[in-house]
Scaffold this active site. Structure first.
Site, PDB file in Angstrom:
ATOM      1  N   SER A 225      -4.120   0.530  -4.651  1.00  0.00           N
ATOM      2  CA  SER A 225      -3.526  -0.696  -4.106  1.00  0.00           C
ATOM      3  C   SER A 225      -4.577  -1.770  -3.845  1.00  0.00           C
ATOM      4  O   SER A 225      -4.266  -2.812  -3.282  1.00  0.00           O
ATOM      5  CB  SER A 225      -2.720  -0.384  -2.826  1.00  0.00           C
ATOM      6  OG  SER A 225      -3.520   0.214  -1.837  1.00  0.00           O
TER       7      SER A 225
ATOM      8  N   GLU B 110      -5.807   9.212  -0.193  1.00  0.00           N
ATOM      9  CA  GLU B 110      -6.142   7.786  -0.102  1.00  0.00           C
ATOM     10  C   GLU B 110      -7.212   7.341  -1.098  1.00  0.00           C
ATOM     11  O   GLU B 110      -7.104   6.280  -1.690  1.00  0.00           O
ATOM     12  CB  GLU B 110      -6.594   7.424   1.323  1.00  0.00           C
ATOM     13  CG  GLU B 110      -5.514   7.540   2.385  1.00  0.00           C
ATOM     14  CD  GLU B 110      -4.380   6.514   2.244  1.00  0.00           C
ATOM     15  OE1 GLU B 110      -4.472   5.595   1.399  1.00  0.00           O
ATOM     16  OE2 GLU B 110      -3.392   6.665   2.985  1.00  0.00           O
TER      17      GLU B 110
ATOM     18  N   HIS C 164       0.830  -1.204   0.000  1.00  0.00           N
ATOM     19  CA  HIS C 164       0.000   0.000   0.000  1.00  0.00           C
ATOM     20  C   HIS C 164       0.870   1.262   0.000  1.00  0.00           C
ATOM     21  O   HIS C 164       0.673   2.163  -0.809  1.00  0.00           O
ATOM     22  CB  HIS C 164      -0.941   0.028   1.212  1.00  0.00           C
ATOM     23  CG  HIS C 164      -1.580   1.363   1.427  1.00  0.00           C
ATOM     24  ND1 HIS C 164      -2.718   1.758   0.772  1.00  0.00           N
ATOM     25  CD2 HIS C 164      -1.178   2.430   2.164  1.00  0.00           C
ATOM     26  CE1 HIS C 164      -3.013   3.004   1.116  1.00  0.00           C
ATOM     27  NE2 HIS C 164      -2.088   3.438   1.960  1.00  0.00           N
TER      28      HIS C 164
ATOM     29  N   HIS D 158       1.440   5.014  -2.760  1.00  0.00           N
ATOM     30  CA  HIS D 158       1.776   6.423  -2.507  1.00  0.00           C
ATOM     31  C   HIS D 158       2.979   6.948  -3.281  1.00  0.00           C
ATOM     32  O   HIS D 158       3.002   8.119  -3.657  1.00  0.00           O
ATOM     33  CB  HIS D 158       2.049   6.639  -1.016  1.00  0.00           C
ATOM     34  CG  HIS D 158       0.823   6.617  -0.160  1.00  0.00           C
ATOM     35  ND1 HIS D 158      -0.101   7.648  -0.152  1.00  0.00           N
ATOM     36  CD2 HIS D 158       0.353   5.702   0.729  1.00  0.00           C
ATOM     37  CE1 HIS D 158      -1.073   7.363   0.702  1.00  0.00           C
ATOM     38  NE2 HIS D 158      -0.826   6.181   1.251  1.00  0.00           N
TER      39      HIS D 158
HETATM   40  N1  HBI Z   1       1.087   6.263  10.102  1.00  0.00           N
HETATM   41  N2  HBI Z   1       2.427   4.767   8.932  1.00  0.00           N
HETATM   42  C1  HBI Z   1       1.365   5.600   8.981  1.00  0.00           C
HETATM   43  N3  HBI Z   1       0.596   5.756   7.865  1.00  0.00           N
HETATM   44  C2  HBI Z   1      -0.483   6.586   7.861  1.00  0.00           C
HETATM   45  O1  HBI Z   1      -1.170   6.715   6.828  1.00  0.00           O
HETATM   46  C3  HBI Z   1      -0.797   7.292   9.031  1.00  0.00           C
HETATM   47  C4  HBI Z   1       0.022   7.099  10.159  1.00  0.00           C
HETATM   48  N4  HBI Z   1      -0.251   7.776  11.289  1.00  0.00           N
HETATM   49  C5  HBI Z   1      -1.341   8.732  11.369  1.00  0.00           C
HETATM   50  C6  HBI Z   1      -2.170   8.817  10.144  1.00  0.00           C
HETATM   51  N5  HBI Z   1      -1.879   8.146   9.075  1.00  0.00           N
HETATM   52  C7  HBI Z   1      -3.417   9.657  10.062  1.00  0.00           C
HETATM   53  O2  HBI Z   1      -4.263   9.354  11.150  1.00  0.00           O
HETATM   54  C8  HBI Z   1      -3.120  11.148   9.937  1.00  0.00           C
HETATM   55  O3  HBI Z   1      -3.153  11.478   8.538  1.00  0.00           O
HETATM   56  C9  HBI Z   1      -4.132  11.983  10.629  1.00  0.00           C
HETATM   57 FE    FE Z   2      -2.011   5.309   2.776  1.00  0.00          FE
END
Ligand code: HBI
Ligand code: FE
Length: 290
Positions: A199, A180, A134, A139
């Site tokens: 993905s 996303e 993913h 990304h």
């Molecule tokens: N951590 N590894 C990872 N990937 C994410 O997409 C991610 C995260 N921590 C917080 C988060 N996304 C979201 O809750 C924030 O965009 C608010």
């Molecule tokens: Fe993501």
């Protein structure tokens, strides 16, 4: 991707957080991937890259072509050598989901956290937590697009204020419904660019072709008010006219009063069309975008 997570609690999350640095980065430890894992990646890649040629935005297809990642789980350092001169982004390996404040800080500094573990065989279609397929396949191609590159840095920089104003949920919906699960209108019809869609084999086709699902024109305030579900296909998608619309629609917004006005209301349920709204007409497409 969204899971309740505090600074100190990483229990209940997949991934090995032991030995992570204070900013939650780890080594990718590429040599520890098994031959089975590389083979699983190859099959995931083959399937999704084929779908992407037809369903993904041209920016995604172009970005993917610049990354050499068809033949097994890629080394993040190789991608970094492509990203650095292109948009200044760098990948950092993380054990999995990381706390919001750290996630925002990485993005604000053009570091994209990429989970190091790969999903299991029975999880091919959709995961609630991000894995390396993913994070990387979904990304990284878009990190090569200058607009997305700038937008993600701005998103990271917006995090602190949203958290201080108790409006993180509202900001997170922007990420969710664009980075996303965003769709893009093009002269070859509706295309996908959101990482959660590209993905996922099922959702790639569903988001573009389903005749019933609600597709609304991109509207930042509407997005900030709209709830979402993390364990099924989306019930609402937002459609951009162009990627720069992302930045144009957000830079001049005064988030403070918007947060204050809406942060205590119940979110608009996903899938609900409000009385004054007109959905984007679904366009069934058949031409490859590349
Ligand atoms: N951590 N590894 C990872 N990937 C994410 O997409 C991610 C995260 N921590 C917080 C988060 N996304 C979201 O809750 C924030 O965009 C608010
Ligand atoms: Fe993501």
């Amino acid at each position: 991707m969204k899971t309740p997570l505090t600074k100190t609690s990483t229990s209940g999350l997949r991934g090995d957080y032991e030995g992570a640095a204070a900013d939650f980065t780890v080594g990718q430890d590429w040599s520890s991937y098994s031959p089975e894992a590389h083979d699983r990646w190859r099959r995931l890649y083959a399937n999704q890259s084929r779908l992407a040629q037809r369903y993904a935005a041209p920016q995604f297809v172009a970005g993917l072509a610049r990354l050499d990642c068809a033949d097994g789980i890629p080394r993040f350092e190789d991608a970094n050598a492509v990203l650095k001169p292109a948009t200044g982004w760098q990948l950092v390996a993380v054990p999995g989901f990381i706390p919001d404040d750290h996630f925002f800080d990485h993005l604000a500094n053009r570091r994209f956290p990429v989970t190091r573990w790969l999903r299991e065989e029975h999880e091919f279609d959709y995961l609630v937590e991000p894995d390396v397929f993913h994070d990387f396949f979904g990304h990284v191609p878009m990190l090569l697009d200058p607009t997305i590159a700038d937008f993600l840095e701005l998103y990271g920089k917006a995090g602190e204020r949203a958290m201080a104003m108790n409006a993180l949920d509202m900001l997170a919906r922007i990420y969710w419904y664009t980075i996303e699960f965003g769709l893009l209108a093009t002269d070859k019809g509706l295309k996908v660019f959101g990482a959660g869609i590209v993905s996922s084999p099922g959702e790639t086709v569903f988001s573009v072709e389903d005749p019933e699902v609600l597709r609304l024109p991109f509207d930042p305030v509407r997005i900030m008010r709209t709830g979402y579900e993390i364990d099924s296909f989306q019930k609402t998608y937002f459609v951009l006219d162009s990627l720069p619309q992302l930045i144009d629609g957000l830079v001049d917004l005064d988030f403070g009063p918007i947060y204050e006005r809406h942060r205590d209301e119940a979110p608009i349920p996903a899938g609900r069309l409000l009385p004054n709204e007109t959905p984007v007409t679904p366009q069934i497409i058949g031409e490859p975008s590349a």
